[in-house]
Design a protein around this motif. Structure first.
Motif, PDB file in Angstrom:
ATOM      1  N   LYS A  37       0.833  -1.214   0.000  1.00 58.98           N
ATOM      2  CA  LYS A  37       0.000   0.000   0.000  1.00 58.98           C
ATOM      3  C   LYS A  37       0.864   1.259   0.000  1.00 58.98           C
ATOM      4  CE  LYS A  37      -3.899  -2.190   2.290  1.00 58.98           C
ATOM      5  NZ  LYS A  37      -4.692  -2.248   3.520  1.00 58.98           N
ATOM      6  N   ALA A  38       1.817   1.314   0.916  1.00 56.76           N
ATOM      7  CA  ALA A  38       2.689   2.494   0.981  1.00 56.76           C
ATOM      8  C   ALA A  38       3.515   2.614  -0.289  1.00 56.76           C
ATOM      9  CB  ALA A  38       3.594   2.418   2.203  1.00 56.76           C
ATOM     10  N   LEU A  39       4.022   1.501  -0.780  1.00 50.86           N
ATOM     11  CA  LEU A  39       4.849   1.524  -1.977  1.00 50.86           C
ATOM     12  C   LEU A  39       4.072   2.044  -3.177  1.00 50.86           C
ATOM     13  CD1 LEU A  39       7.557   0.922  -3.302  1.00 50.86           C
ATOM     14  CD2 LEU A  39       6.767  -1.441  -3.653  1.00 50.86           C
ATOM     15  N   SER A  40       2.838   1.614  -3.337  1.00 49.35           N
ATOM     16  CA  SER A  40       2.053   2.087  -4.488  1.00 49.35           C
ATOM     17  C   SER A  40       1.793   3.581  -4.401  1.00 49.35           C
ATOM     18  CB  SER A  40       0.738   1.313  -4.613  1.00 49.35           C
ATOM     19  OG  SER A  40      -0.130   1.600  -3.545  1.00 49.35           O
ATOM     20  N   ARG A  41       1.579   4.096  -3.198  1.00 47.80           N
ATOM     21  CA  ARG A  41       1.357   5.541  -3.026  1.00 47.80           C
ATOM     22  C   ARG A  41       2.635   6.318  -3.307  1.00 47.80           C
ATOM     23  NH1 ARG A  41      -0.741   4.792   2.767  1.00 47.80           N
ATOM     24  NH2 ARG A  41      -0.017   2.710   2.378  1.00 47.80           N
ATOM     25  N   LEU A  42       3.758   5.808  -2.836  1.00 50.14           N
ATOM     26  CA  LEU A  42       5.033   6.489  -3.060  1.00 50.14           C
ATOM     27  C   LEU A  42       5.466   6.416  -4.521  1.00 50.14           C
ATOM     28  CD1 LEU A  42       6.848   5.275   0.164  1.00 50.14           C
ATOM     29  CD2 LEU A  42       6.084   7.615  -0.330  1.00 50.14           C
ATOM     30  N   MET A  43       5.205   5.288  -5.162  1.00 50.35           N
ATOM     31  CA  MET A  43       5.587   5.131  -6.570  1.00 50.35           C
ATOM     32  C   MET A  43       4.880   6.155  -7.458  1.00 50.35           C
ATOM     33  SD  MET A  43       7.877   2.761  -6.904  1.00 50.35           S
ATOM     34  CE  MET A  43       7.794   2.045  -8.519  1.00 50.35           C
ATOM     35  N   MET A  44       3.675   6.558  -7.070  1.00 53.84           N
ATOM     36  CA  MET A  44       2.993   7.586  -7.865  1.00 53.84           C
ATOM     37  C   MET A  44       3.792   8.876  -7.916  1.00 53.84           C
ATOM     38  SD  MET A  44      -1.063   7.524  -7.644  1.00 53.84           S
ATOM     39  CE  MET A  44      -1.342   7.025  -5.986  1.00 53.84           C
ATOM     40  N   LEU A  45       4.481   9.190  -6.831  1.00 55.34           N
ATOM     41  CA  LEU A  45       5.272  10.416  -6.802  1.00 55.34           C
ATOM     42  C   LEU A  45       6.491  10.333  -7.712  1.00 55.34           C
ATOM     43  CD1 LEU A  45       5.272  11.251  -2.987  1.00 55.34           C
ATOM     44  CD2 LEU A  45       3.789  12.186  -4.774  1.00 55.34           C
ATOM     45  N   GLU A  89      12.825  -0.790  -1.838  1.00 54.21           N
ATOM     46  CA  GLU A  89      12.001  -0.695  -3.046  1.00 54.21           C
ATOM     47  C   GLU A  89      11.788   0.751  -3.509  1.00 54.21           C
ATOM     48  OE1 GLU A  89      10.817  -3.259  -4.852  1.00 54.21           O
ATOM     49  OE2 GLU A  89      11.870  -4.617  -3.498  1.00 54.21           O
ATOM     50  N   TRP A  90      11.826   1.697  -2.582  1.00 47.71           N
ATOM     51  CA  TRP A  90      11.575   3.113  -2.904  1.00 47.71           C
ATOM     52  C   TRP A  90      12.551   3.974  -2.088  1.00 47.71           C
ATOM     53  CZ3 TRP A  90       9.942   7.881  -0.985  1.00 47.71           C
ATOM     54  CH2 TRP A  90       9.464   8.786  -1.938  1.00 47.71           C
ATOM     55  N   PRO A  91      13.741   4.246  -2.644  1.00 50.75           N
ATOM     56  CA  PRO A  91      14.798   4.928  -1.884  1.00 50.75           C
ATOM     57  C   PRO A  91      14.864   6.447  -2.090  1.00 50.75           C
ATOM     58  CG  PRO A  91      15.710   4.018  -3.876  1.00 50.75           C
ATOM     59  CD  PRO A  91      14.237   3.661  -3.879  1.00 50.75           C
ATOM     60  N   GLU A 143      20.423   7.825  -4.875  1.00 46.50           N
ATOM     61  CA  GLU A 143      19.126   7.453  -5.475  1.00 46.50           C
ATOM     62  C   GLU A 143      18.323   8.696  -5.851  1.00 46.50           C
ATOM     63  OE1 GLU A 143      18.119   4.579  -6.567  1.00 46.50           O
ATOM     64  OE2 GLU A 143      19.829   3.475  -5.797  1.00 46.50           O
ATOM     65  N   LYS A 144      18.416   9.732  -5.024  1.00 46.48           N
ATOM     66  CA  LYS A 144      17.762  10.997  -5.372  1.00 46.48           C
ATOM     67  C   LYS A 144      18.329  11.515  -6.692  1.00 46.48           C
ATOM     68  CE  LYS A 144      17.811  15.859  -4.325  1.00 46.48           C
ATOM     69  NZ  LYS A 144      18.243  16.953  -3.496  1.00 46.48           N
ATOM     70  N   ASN A 145      19.641  11.515  -6.810  1.00 47.36           N
ATOM     71  CA  ASN A 145      20.272  11.998  -8.039  1.00 47.36           C
ATOM     72  C   ASN A 145      19.914  11.133  -9.239  1.00 47.36           C
ATOM     73  OD1 ASN A 145      21.475  14.213  -6.856  1.00 47.36           O
ATOM     74  ND2 ASN A 145      23.339  13.093  -6.336  1.00 47.36           N
TER      75      ASN A 145
END
Length: 155
Positions: A37-45, A89-91, A143-145
């Motif tokens: 659930k959290a991953l799907s919400r974050l992946m949208m960003l 999964e989302w860094p 990962e941000k870069n």
């Protein structure tokens, strides 16, 4: 200012008007180690350039359900394991998080820490392995870069 709160079900229809996004992670999600659930919400960003640009510094998160637990979140093995799994999964926390203390919370959950004192609600923390803190921070920054480079966004 418009804030969009997201907890379990989410689509991006409310993002256009929102200035901030608040991500709630429940104790149930943590205890089941279900990051979907959290991953799907974050992946949208991070999956669209428009949201990656708009929500730079526009994300807050909280972990619900531990209000009556006397331990600091960094002392709860399930919380640490959940955050480590989610981050693998989302860094992209450093790009999106709105507050320095939230970045420090992520780092406290990713690294081995010692809780020094709890006074008046304030918690002192010592990172047991400075090299682990440096490695995690560097990875998050890299990962941000990588995300910004993917979209050709100047960092």
């Amino acid at each position: 200012m418009s804030i969009n709160f997201t907890d379990t079900t989410w689509d991006d229809s409310g993002l256009t008007a929102a200035d901030m996004m608040v991500l709630g992670i429940t104790r149930e999600e943590i205890e089941s180690q279900n990051i979907s659930k959290a991953l799907s919400r974050l992946m949208m960003l991070s999956d669209q350039q428009v949201w990656t640009e708009k929500f730079n510094g526009g994300l807050l998160f909280f972990i619900a359900g531990y209000d009556h637990d006397r331990r600091d979140l960094a002392e709860i093995a399930e919380v640490r394991a959940y955050m480590q799994r989610l981050t693998s999964e989302w860094p992209f926390w450093i790009h999106f998080l709105a507050q320095h203390d939230q970045i420090m919370l992520v780092l406290r959950l990713l690294c081995d820490v010692e809780i020094l004192a709890q006074q008046n609600g304030a918690v002192g923390t010592r990172f047991k392995k400075p090299e682990q803190l440096e490695a995690n921070f560097r990875k998050l920054f890299d990962e941000k870069n990588r995300l910004l480079d993917c979209y050709g966004i100047a960092g």
